[in-house]
Design a protein around this motif. Sequence first.
Motif, mmCIF file in Angstrom:
data_model
loop_
_atom_site.group_PDB
_atom_site.id
_atom_site.type_symbol
_atom_site.label_atom_id
_atom_site.label_comp_id
_atom_site.label_asym_id
_atom_site.label_seq_id
_atom_site.Cartn_x
_atom_site.Cartn_y
_atom_site.Cartn_z
ATOM 1 N N CYS A 1 0.857 -1.198 0.000
ATOM 2 C CA CYS A 1 0.000 0.000 0.000
ATOM 3 C C CYS A 1 0.884 1.235 0.000
ATOM 4 C CB CYS A 1 -0.914 -0.026 1.211
ATOM 5 S SG CYS A 1 -2.025 1.387 1.321
ATOM 6 N N GLU A 2 0.623 2.165 -0.925
ATOM 7 C CA GLU A 2 1.422 3.375 -1.036
ATOM 8 C C GLU A 2 1.026 4.443 -0.020
ATOM 9 O OE1 GLU A 2 1.083 4.759 -4.980
ATOM 10 O OE2 GLU A 2 2.158 3.058 -5.895
ATOM 11 N N ASP B 1 4.730 -0.339 10.183
ATOM 12 C CA ASP B 1 5.183 -1.402 9.294
ATOM 13 C C ASP B 1 4.438 -1.340 7.961
ATOM 14 O OD1 ASP B 1 6.811 -2.232 11.313
ATOM 15 O OD2 ASP B 1 5.372 -3.703 12.098
ATOM 16 N N GLU B 2 5.125 -1.790 6.952
ATOM 17 C CA GLU B 2 4.522 -1.825 5.627
ATOM 18 C C GLU B 2 3.497 -2.957 5.564
ATOM 19 O OE1 GLU B 2 5.960 -2.220 0.965
ATOM 20 O OE2 GLU B 2 7.328 -2.717 2.616
ATOM 21 N N VAL C 1 -3.735 1.821 -3.451
ATOM 22 C CA VAL C 1 -3.967 2.098 -2.032
ATOM 23 C C VAL C 1 -5.024 1.097 -1.549
ATOM 24 C CG1 VAL C 1 -4.707 3.822 -0.335
ATOM 25 C CG2 VAL C 1 -3.388 4.522 -2.342
ATOM 26 N N CYS C 2 -4.815 0.544 -0.348
ATOM 27 C CA CYS C 2 -5.774 -0.419 0.190
ATOM 28 C C CYS C 2 -7.074 0.286 0.579
ATOM 29 C CB CYS C 2 -5.171 -1.144 1.386
ATOM 30 S SG CYS C 2 -4.873 -0.097 2.819
ATOM 31 N N GLY C 3 -8.097 -0.454 0.853
ATOM 32 C CA GLY C 3 -9.397 0.107 1.162
ATOM 33 C C GLY C 3 -9.411 0.955 2.421
ATOM 34 N N GLU D 1 -9.827 6.462 4.766
ATOM 35 C CA GLU D 1 -9.323 7.442 5.739
ATOM 36 C C GLU D 1 -8.853 8.706 5.045
ATOM 37 O OE1 GLU D 1 -6.001 7.751 9.326
ATOM 38 O OE2 GLU D 1 -6.197 5.908 8.138
ATOM 39 N N ALA D 2 -8.211 8.580 3.885
ATOM 40 C CA ALA D 2 -7.746 9.763 3.144
ATOM 41 C C ALA D 2 -8.927 10.566 2.615
ATOM 42 C CB ALA D 2 -6.831 9.328 2.001
#
Length: 340
Positions: free
Chosen positions: A272-273, A279-280, A291-293, A298-299
């Motif tokens: 996920c960018e 942690d990644e 980008v994950c869900g 959240e963004a």
Amino acid sequence: MLCHAISPSYGYVKASHDIVRHSKLNSDAKILIAYVQGLPEAWAAKPLGEHAKKLGMKGRAYQKAKGQLKAHGFVHEWRRQDSAGLWVTDQLMSNVPLTDREARRIHDKNAESSQVGPSDHYPTVGQPRTRFVGGHLPEGEEREKNSSHPPTEEPKVADETAEAEAEVVEPEPTDPQVIEAERVLLSLRHADRQLRLGAREARRLAVTAAEWLRRGVDSAELRLALTRGLPENGVKFPFGFLGKRLDMMMPSPVCAEEPAPVRDAVREFIACEAQQEGDEHVFRPRGDETVCGPCGREAAWKAHAVKWEPPPLDDDYVKPEPLPWRERIAALQAADSAAE
């Protein structure tokens, strides 16, 4: 023929008591002896089975009683051919047990007394005639070659037609539905004897009945459809009746089901960018997203959320001190009384 062997009068009374007290004879055998020995001589030619029927004895009871009488010497039987060449059975019943030799002597004596001698009429009735037996050749034997009048051969059109029909043999079916339909049609005779079909008739109807199986009908449903609701006056021609019912009650074809949608190939995990701290983490994308869900939601919330800010305060503003709880209660009570 039934013959009676009766002992003298004084012996007959003693024999009757012996039969009654006989421990190896059942009641049916004793009754049968007493009944037959009391019949007149004119009835001696009737078989023992007819007398048993008049006494009301069933077949099994009569055979058991007869077997006991034969085993203990009260009944003897002989088979012979009469003057017409037919086989007859001579029966001899006695009220005392007899050995085979004694019974044979009585039987032969009765047979000699019943024979009729040849007639004294002369000359023999009728005129002499020529022989008519023995002049025909056996069937299938070849005639002599020097015969002056050989028989004319009859046309063999009918025989050739019959042989041609016999040679026409329908091929064995290979389609599994046709084989199963033929088996169902041949089994209808067990459900109702009116629906008995021959092997060739069942094979001809099996092609139509197999279409039922191809349209989703199983063997039990096909058998039920052909056997229920038969006409009250019976089925005279089962081949025509079943053929008409197969055509008229043919079920509708089954609609083809829509093919299931093909699922896309499973994608590989990617990082996920949107992750900046910690942690990644990775996720499996459905399309071209990076980008994950959770991070994407959240963004989006942060971008559209309105942050609340308190209004600006004056320079001489002084924050009031909070009232004690007693004064707050008194103020609330005053407000309630004023509202009333």
